[in-house]
Design an enzyme around this catalytic site. Structure first.
Site, PDB file in Angstrom:
ATOM      1  N   SER A 209      -0.349  -0.797   4.907  1.00  0.00           N
ATOM      2  CA  SER A 209       0.164  -2.344   4.931  1.00  0.00           C
ATOM      3  C   SER A 209      -1.601  -3.014   4.888  1.00  0.00           C
ATOM      4  O   SER A 209      -2.208  -1.957   5.192  1.00  0.00           O
ATOM      5  CB  SER A 209       1.171  -2.202   6.014  1.00  0.00           C
ATOM      6  N   ASN A 210      -0.894  -4.114   5.239  1.00  0.00           N
ATOM      7  CA  ASN A 210      -2.383  -4.426   5.383  1.00  0.00           C
ATOM      8  C   ASN A 210      -2.454  -5.279   6.763  1.00  0.00           C
ATOM      9  O   ASN A 210      -1.279  -5.859   7.078  1.00  0.00           O
ATOM     10  CB  ASN A 210      -2.143  -5.039   4.179  1.00  0.00           C
ATOM     11  N   ARG A 211      -3.551  -6.214   6.471  1.00  0.00           N
ATOM     12  CA  ARG A 211      -3.336  -7.243   8.608  1.00  0.00           C
ATOM     13  C   ARG A 211      -2.838  -8.159   7.907  1.00  0.00           C
ATOM     14  O   ARG A 211      -3.063  -9.606   8.924  1.00  0.00           O
ATOM     15  CB  ARG A 211      -4.814  -7.525   8.770  1.00  0.00           C
TER      16      ARG A 211
END
Ligand code: C5P
Length: 420
Positions: free
Chosen positions: A217-219
């Protein structure tokens, strides 16, 4: 102009007129008459002490409507919610220090305050009290709280008060209250500039499974997309928020939970054709594991080799199939030349607006409550300096509305029918 000299927003409006127990309550009779003359349907609500100053029979005869005073002794089972929901405008005149305090604190101790808490209509508060009370910090702070929440406050006049004193705290003339009521209704209509439009907004980072428990995933926190969806619904649009992070549905706001880029693509594809504006604020993963394991990968089996494959580019797909008069908004989280990248993506994805933010800067982008962006269109690049995500949301919606108007050759929404 109607006979009362008002520009007419009060005509056919349902106005709940709250009367609190100050000496100026006697002026509520004149105000009721003038509101009725302006074409409003007036529902008077009196506090217990207001009844000592003005006769319920007087107001009820002038309004052709029963006066309500109690949460419990009315023909309606829940009078505050029915009044609150029916109201186009709530006026409290006079508003006493007690009613102002109870409203600010959310203390629904009587029918009037309960109605104020149960309405989404604009509210106009007209304080009237003795100068010492008017100047007390408690009253000032409670009014500041109400103003911050969007309540309209008509400042009292200076003049003769009860008991012969002269000072600030006098209820303004009925004509000025009517003017303020018109202004509150006009402000509300202006705030609803997206009424009649359908928006599709995405939010959050997608999660791409590696195995049964792990994902890539990402931030992204989803805060910016959520702020856009909420602001659009408050401005009158019908909004669908496709989100990977939990979000509360609300009035005109439907939430569709998704997790992966593929689920997001499917949710968007099913709804995009009906949308006037699509805002892709989500941080969609560009790659995903090609063959996620159905069970948990075990450490003892060694370091897994994860082969990635590209995900569908949702925005580019929408850009390729865009119908005339639809506005597509993309986001670009960058760490380099934000404007150049945003321009490149505007072209490559077929979007109408690209909102670029430099996620390497402090307090900007992922996770923060603030953001600073440049909104790039085919003709301009508008910088929005460090602001709350809510303020950025309003700027993005303003830009999308301007694009929509340009694309459709006229004002959409309440001022003119969208041409789809
Ligand atoms: O190409 P990049 O990921 O930087 O583009 C960002 C914009 O494209 C965002 O609006 C994002 O929501 C959208 N996007 C998409 N599908 C992807 C990747 C990004 O719609 N697979």
């Amino acid at each position: 102009m109607d006979p009362a000299g008002s520009p007419g927003r009060l005509r056919s409006a349902t106005v709940v007129l709250g009367v609190a127990g100050g000496i100026a309550a006697y002026k509520a009779a004149e105000l009721t008459r003038r509101l009725v003359e302006a074409g409003a349907h007036v529902c008077p609500v009196l506090t217990e002490s207001a009844e000592r100053f003005v006769g319920a029979a007087t107001l009820s005869a002038l309004a052709s409507e029963p006066v309500r005073t109690s949460l419990f002794e009315e023909p309606e089972p829940i009078p505050h919610t029915s009044l609150g929901q029916r109201a186009d405008l709530v006026i409290v005149a006079p508003a006493t220090a007690r009613v102002i305090a109870a409203y600010a604190a959310g203390l629904s101790s009587d029918l009037l305050v309960a109605t104020l808490l149960a309405t989404r209509a604009p509210v106009l508060v007209c304080p009237a009290m003795h100068t010492e009370m008017w100047e007390h910090p408690a009253v000032r702070e409670n009014l500041a709280t109400l103003r911050r929440r969007g309540v309209h406050v008509l400042e009292p006049d200076t003049g003769r008060l009860a008991g012969g004193d002269v000072g600030a705290g006098r209820l303004p003339d009925t004509a000025r209250i009517l003017e303020a009521a018109e202004a509150a209704l006009a402000a509300e209509a202006g705030r609803r500039d997206l009424a009649g439009l359908r928006l599709l907004v995405t939010a959050g980072g997608t999660r791409e499974p590696v195995d049964a428990v792990r994902y890539l995933s990402n931030r992204s926190s989803g805060k910016q997309g959520r702020a856009i969806a909420l602001a659009a619904a408050e401005r009158g649009a019908e909004v669908v928020l496709v989100s990977t992070v939990p979000a509360e549905p609300g009035p005109r706001l439907e939430v569709v939970p998704v997790e992966t880029a593929e689920e997001m693509a499917a949710a968007v594809a099913a709804r995009a054709a009906g949308a006037d504006v699509v805002v892709m604020a989500a941080a969609v993963a560009d790659f995903r594991p090609k063959a996620p394991a159905a069970t948990k990968l075990k450490k003892r089996d060694g370091v897994p080799e994860i082969v990635l494959e590209p995900t569908p580019d949702i925005l580019a797909g929408l850009g390729a199939r865009k119908r005339p008069g639809q506005v597509l908004v993309g986001f670009a989280a960058e760490t380099g030349d934000v404007v150049a990248e945003a321009r490149r993506k505007l072209e490559s994805k077929g979007a109408d607006l690209l909102v670029g933010n430099d996620v390497s800067a402090h307090e900007v982008g992922f996770g923060w409550d603030t953001n600073a962006v440049t909104i790039v269109s085919r003709t301009a690049a508008v910088e929005v300096p460090l602001s709350s995500k809510r303020e950025i949301a309003e700027a993005v919606l303003d830009a999308a509305l301007a694009e929509l108007r340009a694309a459709r050759g006229g004002p959409p929404g309440p001022q003119g029918e969208p041409q789809t």
